[in-house]
Motif scaffolding. Structure first.
Motif, PDB file in Angstrom:
ATOM      1  N   VAL A  99       0.245   6.330   3.601  1.00 21.66           N
ATOM      2  CA  VAL A  99       0.148   5.137   3.992  1.00 21.66           C
ATOM      3  C   VAL A  99      -0.219   4.104   2.889  1.00 21.66           C
ATOM      4  N   TYR A 100       0.654   3.096   2.937  1.00 23.69           N
ATOM      5  CA  TYR A 100       0.751   2.113   1.995  1.00 23.69           C
ATOM      6  C   TYR A 100       0.579   0.555   2.255  1.00 23.69           C
ATOM      7  N   GLY A 101      -0.075  -0.129   1.922  1.00 23.76           N
ATOM      8  CA  GLY A 101      -0.136  -1.697   2.057  1.00 23.76           C
ATOM      9  C   GLY A 101      -0.321  -2.543   1.073  1.00 23.76           C
ATOM     10  N   ALA A 102       0.415  -3.749   1.199  1.00 19.82           N
ATOM     11  CA  ALA A 102       0.634  -4.451  -0.113  1.00 19.82           C
ATOM     12  C   ALA A 102       0.424  -5.928   0.497  1.00 19.82           C
ATOM     13  N   VAL A 103      -0.589  -6.974  -0.051  1.00 23.25           N
ATOM     14  CA  VAL A 103      -0.736  -8.275   0.447  1.00 23.25           C
ATOM     15  C   VAL A 103      -0.314  -9.223  -0.671  1.00 23.25           C
TER      16      VAL A 103
END
Length: 158
Positions: free
Chosen positions: A74-78
């Motif tokens: 799982v990867y998240g970028a803001v």
């Protein structure tokens, strides 16, 4: 001459009627649950950007990938449109079972004084189920908060 025109009009009308009444069959194996499409794809990614750029946040991108060994990444970028006082990223992995989505694991992370923040985790999961990721991406600037809440489609982990 008039008879030929009349025959051509009749033929054109019949062809138009036949074309308008064609039946198209959709794939009955595609299923959408709670806004997520259940797929057999190995990866699902979504980027939420608003047409009108936000005052604090510009975009949030999340992705869930089948690593092929009974685990998912799982990867998240803001992405902030300004340097934020604080950015929080809460990523929740969910499993689809018996008609509902159930939380499997939640990761919560915070970064300070930045306009860009990313996190990535690997998680062992039970094979044979669809998994999706939902996220809460929040940027804070001078006491004001702005958020994005993306959700991926469900991927099948075999």
């Amino acid at each position: 001459m008039k008879k030929n025109r009349r025959i051509i009009r009749i033929i054109a009308t019949v062809v138009s009627i036949i074309c308008m009444n064609m039946t198209v069959f959709a794939d009955s194996t595609v299923k959408t649950v709670d806004g997520s499409l259940l797929t057999d794809a190995a990866v699902s990614e979504i980027s939420t950007s608003i047409q009108q750029r936000g005052n604090i946040l510009d975009q949030a991108t999340i992705r869930i990938s089948d690593n092929g060994n009974g685990s998912v990444n799982v990867y998240g970028a803001v992405f902030g449109s300004v340097t934020c006082d604080k950015i929080t990223l809460k990523m929740t992995v969910q499993r689809y079972s018996n008609g509902s989505w159930y939380d499997v694991r939640t990761y919560s992370d915070t970064a300070y004084n930045t306009s860009y923040f990313t996190k990535s985790y690997n998680l062992q999961v039970v094979r044979g189920y669809n998994y999706r990721m939902k996220a809460a991406c929040v940027g804070y600037k001078n006491g004001v908060a702005e958020s994005k809440l993306p959700i991926t489609d469900g991927i099948l982990v075999d």
